[in-house]
Design a protein around this motif. Structure first.
Motif, short mmCIF file in Angstrom:
data_model
loop_
_atom_site.label_atom_id
_atom_site.label_comp_id
_atom_site.label_asym_id
_atom_site.label_seq_id
_atom_site.Cartn_x
_atom_site.Cartn_y
_atom_site.Cartn_z
N GLN A 29 -0.63 3.55 8.26
CA GLN A 29 0.19 3.87 7.02
C GLN A 29 0.57 5.27 7.02
O GLN A 29 1.49 5.66 6.67
CB GLN A 29 -0.40 3.44 5.91
N GLY A 33 0.72 -1.22 0.06
CA GLY A 33 0.07 -0.12 -0.10
C GLY A 33 1.04 1.10 0.02
O GLY A 33 1.83 1.33 -0.82
N SER A 55 -5.75 -3.04 6.26
CA SER A 55 -4.16 -2.28 6.28
C SER A 55 -3.88 -2.19 7.80
O SER A 55 -4.75 -1.85 8.73
CB SER A 55 -3.94 -1.11 5.52
N SER A 64 -6.08 -7.11 0.24
CA SER A 64 -7.23 -6.77 -0.48
C SER A 64 -8.13 -7.92 -0.56
O SER A 64 -7.82 -8.98 -0.79
CB SER A 64 -6.87 -6.26 -1.99
N ILE A 95 -10.09 -3.13 1.67
CA ILE A 95 -8.50 -2.99 1.93
C ILE A 95 -8.35 -2.91 3.33
O ILE A 95 -8.98 -2.23 4.38
CB ILE A 95 -7.93 -1.66 1.57
N TRP A 101 -5.79 -2.41 13.16
CA TRP A 101 -6.17 -2.30 11.73
C TRP A 101 -7.14 -1.54 11.30
O TRP A 101 -7.98 -1.08 11.99
CB TRP A 101 -6.97 -4.07 11.48
N VAL A 141 -0.60 -4.66 2.57
CA VAL A 141 -2.14 -4.80 2.89
C VAL A 141 -2.68 -6.00 2.44
O VAL A 141 -2.43 -6.51 1.49
CB VAL A 141 -2.70 -3.33 2.43
#
Length: 311
Positions: free
Chosen positions: A79, A57, A76, A64, A74, A93, A62
């Protein structure tokens, strides 16, 4: 008998898993390692018939999840800023629901990532942190409400899928690095270490040994290239602390450098396997030295003197 036990009414059977992704990375060691680290997320979703994949990502790997209406989820770690924890084991998360053709469909349906902002309102799921079970339950509830997933009873025959018991490796404390050696000359400890690695690959005697050295550079989680990207990203965050325009500009340049390095890792992820598959190196032919010194060139003949013109 076993056959009778399998056909006994009322015996729950584990649900078949959705197929694996269909791309070339599936057979590579680095992707398989990432898949293993995220199995506690992907396996329960695949039990529900949802196809999953793993990719990079903004600043982390990540998951998907493809949905029947062509939209996708998504899943992830944090980030921005990125998580410094290993892939598959973040402090929280974030799950978003998106559609490639409908930009208006963007919904954050789960966010258990901790927030550093004191005034920021915490979502109810924040106390779950990096736990996978409440995340899967939230996805279940969301997709069932949208009619994209039938209610799924948890199978009692399939064992849970915790994160594989891989010890978390904490990097050692970085030693204080001086810019000068004992003799006053500039000291570049990390550059010297990489130079030594270069000398080793120059002197290696097999492609397998060369591939092992490439692994030290290109391993997607702990390799030198990944850590170099982390270094530039950390330098960018440090530049932001100045709270000056030039500091922010510098942070953007460093973030771009980190992204380029990560992209380079994505491009080169197969070179280790390609190196290992090469034919063995043939020994270099030895050049035989001739006995004695080669004959010297004959003395140069002087050019004839130009005749003098006398009167």
């Amino acid at each position: 008998m076993a056959a009778d036990e399998e056909s006994t009414p009322g015996t729950p059977r584990p649900a078949p898993l959705a197929p694996l992704p269909d791309h070339r990375n599936v057979d590579t060691p680095w992707w398989q390692e990432l898949w293993r680290r995220h199995a506690h997320i992907t396996t329960p979703l695949r039990e529900r018939g949802l196809e999953c994949d793993i990719g990079f990502g903004l600043s982390a790997y990540v998951v998907s999840v493809s949905l029947p209406d062509d939209s996708y989820l998504i899943i992830s770690p944090p980030q921005e800023p990125s998580s410094d924890r290993p892939p598959g084991d973040p402090e929280g998360w974030i799950v978003t629901h998106e559609h490639p053709d409908d930009q208006s469909l963007f919904e954050v349906l789960y966010d258990s990532a901790p927030s550093d902002a004191p005034a920021a309102a915490q979502r109810p799921e924040a106390h779950h942190g990096g736990s996978a079970s409440p995340l899967v339950e939230a996805i279940d509830h969301h997709l069932t409400q949208l009619g994209l997933l039938l209610p799924h009873p948890v199978s009692s025959t399939r064992t849970p899928h915790p994160l594989p018991a891989t010890p978390t490796r904490h990097p050692p404390e970085a030693p204080e690095v001086s810019n000068t050696a004992n003799d006053g000359a500039p000291a570049y400890v990390h550059g010297d270490a990489l130079r030594a690695l270069t000398e080793r690959i120059n002197g290696t005697e097999s492609h397998g040994d060369a591939a092992a050295l490439l692994h030290q550079i290109l391993e997607p989680t702990d390799g030198l290239l990944t850590q170099l990207g982390e270094f530039f990203e950390a330098a960018g965050e440090k530049a932001k602390e100045a709270e000056e325009d030039d500091g922010f500009d510098l942070s953007y340049d460093l973030a771009d450098a980190a992204a380029e390095i990560r992209n380079l890792g994505e491009v080169l992820h197969v070179v280790e396997d390609r190196m290992r598959a090469l034919t063995p190196l043939a020994p270099a032919p030895r050049t035989t030295s001739t006995q004695g010194r080669p004959p010297s060139l004959p003395p140069r003949i002087p050019s004839p003197a130009q005749p003098r013109h006398t009167r």
